[in-house]
Design a protein around this motif. Sequence first.
Motif, PDB file in Angstrom:
ATOM      1  N   PRO A  65      -1.044   4.446 -11.572  1.00  0.00           N
ATOM      2  CA  PRO A  65      -1.833   4.315 -11.417  1.00  0.00           C
ATOM      3  C   PRO A  65      -2.714   3.055 -11.149  1.00  0.00           C
ATOM      4  N   ALA A  66      -1.353   2.332 -10.231  1.00  0.00           N
ATOM      5  CA  ALA A  66      -1.416   1.045  -9.685  1.00  0.00           C
ATOM      6  C   ALA A  66      -1.114   1.219  -8.543  1.00  0.00           C
ATOM      7  N   MET A  67      -0.278   2.598  -8.466  1.00  0.00           N
ATOM      8  CA  MET A  67      -0.528   3.359  -6.550  1.00  0.00           C
ATOM      9  C   MET A  67      -0.660   3.558  -5.994  1.00  0.00           C
ATOM     10  N   THR A  68      -2.128   4.253  -6.821  1.00  0.00           N
ATOM     11  CA  THR A  68      -3.235   4.858  -6.762  1.00  0.00           C
ATOM     12  C   THR A  68      -4.071   4.234  -5.963  1.00  0.00           C
ATOM     13  N   LEU A  69      -3.956   3.002  -7.399  1.00  0.00           N
ATOM     14  CA  LEU A  69      -5.882   2.066  -6.397  1.00  0.00           C
ATOM     15  C   LEU A  69      -4.845   1.365  -5.420  1.00  0.00           C
ATOM     16  N   ILE A  70      -3.681   1.056  -5.032  1.00  0.00           N
ATOM     17  CA  ILE A  70      -3.560   0.860  -3.474  1.00  0.00           C
ATOM     18  C   ILE A  70      -3.749   2.056  -2.172  1.00  0.00           C
ATOM     19  N   ILE A  71      -3.544   2.892  -2.762  1.00  0.00           N
ATOM     20  CA  ILE A  71      -3.757   4.276  -1.793  1.00  0.00           C
ATOM     21  C   ILE A  71      -5.249   3.910  -1.249  1.00  0.00           C
ATOM     22  N   GLY A  72      -6.447   3.439  -2.293  1.00  0.00           N
ATOM     23  CA  GLY A  72      -6.864   3.940  -2.396  1.00  0.00           C
ATOM     24  C   GLY A  72      -8.024   2.646  -1.467  1.00  0.00           C
ATOM     25  N   GLY A  73      -7.354   1.154  -1.540  1.00  0.00           N
ATOM     26  CA  GLY A  73      -7.555   0.278  -1.118  1.00  0.00           C
ATOM     27  C   GLY A  73      -7.265   0.193   0.225  1.00  0.00           C
ATOM     28  N   ASN A  74      -5.936   0.922   0.421  1.00  0.00           N
ATOM     29  CA  ASN A  74      -5.205   0.389   1.756  1.00  0.00           C
ATOM     30  C   ASN A  74      -6.318   1.175   3.099  1.00  0.00           C
ATOM     31  N   LEU A  75      -6.627   2.310   2.192  1.00  0.00           N
ATOM     32  CA  LEU A  75      -7.348   3.331   2.942  1.00  0.00           C
ATOM     33  C   LEU A  75      -8.514   2.757   3.706  1.00  0.00           C
ATOM     34  N   VAL A  76      -9.375   1.817   3.557  1.00  0.00           N
ATOM     35  CA  VAL A  76      -9.869   1.382   3.653  1.00  0.00           C
ATOM     36  C   VAL A  76     -10.172   0.394   5.165  1.00  0.00           C
ATOM     37  N   ALA A 120       2.993  -2.160  16.036  1.00  0.00           N
ATOM     38  CA  ALA A 120       3.002  -1.178  17.026  1.00  0.00           C
ATOM     39  C   ALA A 120       2.419  -0.074  16.445  1.00  0.00           C
ATOM     40  N   GLY A 121       0.807   0.522  16.481  1.00  0.00           N
ATOM     41  CA  GLY A 121       0.018   0.893  16.423  1.00  0.00           C
ATOM     42  C   GLY A 121      -0.372   0.902  15.343  1.00  0.00           C
ATOM     43  N   GLU A 122      -0.521  -0.503  14.504  1.00  0.00           N
ATOM     44  CA  GLU A 122      -0.098  -0.754  13.247  1.00  0.00           C
ATOM     45  C   GLU A 122      -2.292  -0.463  13.255  1.00  0.00           C
ATOM     46  N   SER A 123      -3.216  -0.797  13.210  1.00  0.00           N
ATOM     47  CA  SER A 123      -4.873  -0.208  13.584  1.00  0.00           C
ATOM     48  C   SER A 123      -5.027   1.287  13.865  1.00  0.00           C
ATOM     49  N   GLU A 124      -3.701   1.913  15.038  1.00  0.00           N
ATOM     50  CA  GLU A 124      -4.111   3.444  14.524  1.00  0.00           C
ATOM     51  C   GLU A 124      -3.693   3.787  13.780  1.00  0.00           C
ATOM     52  N   CYS A 125      -2.396   3.643  13.173  1.00  0.00           N
ATOM     53  CA  CYS A 125      -1.674   3.806  11.721  1.00  0.00           C
ATOM     54  C   CYS A 125      -2.941   3.822  10.344  1.00  0.00           C
ATOM     55  N   SER A 126      -3.428   3.026  10.689  1.00  0.00           N
ATOM     56  CA  SER A 126      -4.279   3.151   9.122  1.00  0.00           C
ATOM     57  C   SER A 126      -5.978   4.084   9.381  1.00  0.00           C
ATOM     58  N   VAL A 127      -6.174   4.124  11.208  1.00  0.00           N
ATOM     59  CA  VAL A 127      -6.918   6.091  10.915  1.00  0.00           C
ATOM     60  C   VAL A 127      -5.856   7.263  10.750  1.00  0.00           C
ATOM     61  N   ILE A 128      -4.893   7.012  11.036  1.00  0.00           N
ATOM     62  CA  ILE A 128      -4.066   8.637  11.059  1.00  0.00           C
ATOM     63  C   ILE A 128      -3.977   8.475   9.469  1.00  0.00           C
ATOM     64  N   MET A 129      -3.355   7.201   8.356  1.00  0.00           N
ATOM     65  CA  MET A 129      -3.473   7.401   7.382  1.00  0.00           C
ATOM     66  C   MET A 129      -4.845   8.335   6.231  1.00  0.00           C
ATOM     67  N   LEU A 130      -5.805   7.294   7.431  1.00  0.00           N
ATOM     68  CA  LEU A 130      -7.608   7.919   6.974  1.00  0.00           C
ATOM     69  C   LEU A 130      -7.813   9.056   6.922  1.00  0.00           C
ATOM     70  N   TRP A 131      -7.389  10.145   8.064  1.00  0.00           N
ATOM     71  CA  TRP A 131      -7.982  11.353   8.091  1.00  0.00           C
ATOM     72  C   TRP A 131      -6.373  12.443   7.134  1.00  0.00           C
ATOM     73  N   THR A 132      -5.552  11.660   7.479  1.00  0.00           N
ATOM     74  CA  THR A 132      -4.713  12.278   6.981  1.00  0.00           C
ATOM     75  C   THR A 132      -4.535  12.504   4.686  1.00  0.00           C
ATOM     76  N   TYR A 133      -4.972  11.016   5.069  1.00  0.00           N
ATOM     77  CA  TYR A 133      -5.221  11.055   2.775  1.00  0.00           C
ATOM     78  C   TYR A 133      -6.346  12.122   2.681  1.00  0.00           C
ATOM     79  N   ALA A 134      -7.332  11.841   3.857  1.00  0.00           N
ATOM     80  CA  ALA A 134      -8.707  12.524   3.434  1.00  0.00           C
ATOM     81  C   ALA A 134      -8.574  14.200   2.841  1.00  0.00           C
TER      82      ALA A 134
END
Length: 443
Positions: free
Chosen positions: A328-339, A411-425
């Motif tokens: 449950p802790a990992m899953t909550l962190i994944i959701g928070g990071n995708l924001v 290197a590509g920190e903000s782009e990584c967040s966008v990639i993670m958002l779409w791939t996990y969605a």
Amino acid sequence: MDDIEPGKKEVLLRSFSRLRGNLNMKLLHLFITASIPVLKLLLITGLGAYLARDSIDILGEDARKHLNTVVFYVFSPALVASYLAETITSKSMVKMWFMPINILITFIIGSILGWIVILVTRAPPHLRGLILGCCAAGNLGNILLIIIPSVCKEKGGPFGAPDVCQTDGMGYVSLSMAIGSIYLWSYVYNIIRIFSRRSTKGSEVREISISMPSKESSTSVLESCIEPLPSSSKDMIAEDNENHQCAVPCSRSVEKPEVSVTDKVKQKISMMFRKTNLNAILAPSTIAAIVGFAIGLVPEIRKLMIGEGAPLRVIQDSVLLLGDGAIPAMTLIIGGNLVKGLQGRGIRKSLIIGIVVVRYIALPLTGIFIIKGAHQIGLVHSDPLYRFILLLQYVVPPAMNIGVITQLFGAGESECSVIMLWTYALASISLTLWSAVFMWLVA
């Protein structure tokens, strides 16, 4: 059909329709069984994203960092050690020898496909390491830790008794998590480091050429060569282009002593070990995996800690209790990071589409041929759950720790967040469909 007697024809048609109905019911049951774990993942991930909103701020950035630290150092190692100690024996080790090779194959094929994405989309240099990492390294721990227990608990599942399924499955996943962590920090870490250095070097060379006046005397050029370069620029240029002695033209030449091939190889190997993040490779989960192997494989230690009559079973039970908090802790962190992906700057759609095609279409199809072929020639044993997990390793979304690596090198920190958002969605759809297909293949 016209030559068949009317009575027999009616019986055949009735049998065919019954068989088709049973097949449809079986496929529907497999699809529902595959969708339940993903729905659980989506619900808890959605809760994590909601708690991470600025208006709520229960799971803000600082809270996620602290919770992630607890998961990294306490929950995940406890989970890995407890399940490996319980499931690993000399016999099971013989059965699971193919898993490290299978994970290595996913990294190699993902890297090749990622390089094709780079060539087709003409990705900018500072994002090439990120693209290769996202195509090569999948989430081989957290996602599987959520999916496998849910699949095993479903009644009428294709993997037998729920308790046996969960014990064996968590042992497989723990090994997958430990091996994946080693590959991630030894391979993807260095890939992103190399490409971030190259992009930084290119930008610095451009800045030097722009800043120099167009009409400059040869005397000033010679004087500029005498002055030493800044240490950071000097290291970056020297690392990737050893043949150049300075960053600007110089009239004098410095003769380098000849170095033998053996010395060059030794220098390269020593440089590679110096730059490899051994602390990251020997992460707590990796150390916990080593401890779990030691407990499971050494009969004397196993008798002390594992089993109903073991005198030190309270230690195993306590560690198992701690490990239960990891999922449950990992899953909550994944959701928070995708924001963070919603707040990240734009990235070319072609790059996201390329990564999605690699991870959710090309890799799963390749995985089916590889696992089917390995099973046919006897490299993989016939346990359906084991083959199911091997197949899932080809369809999971990119590893979340890639975001940590991009933060280290900037290197590509903000782009990584966008990639993670779409791939996990999109992972919710992909995991459901492919899980149903994989269950049908191995059942």
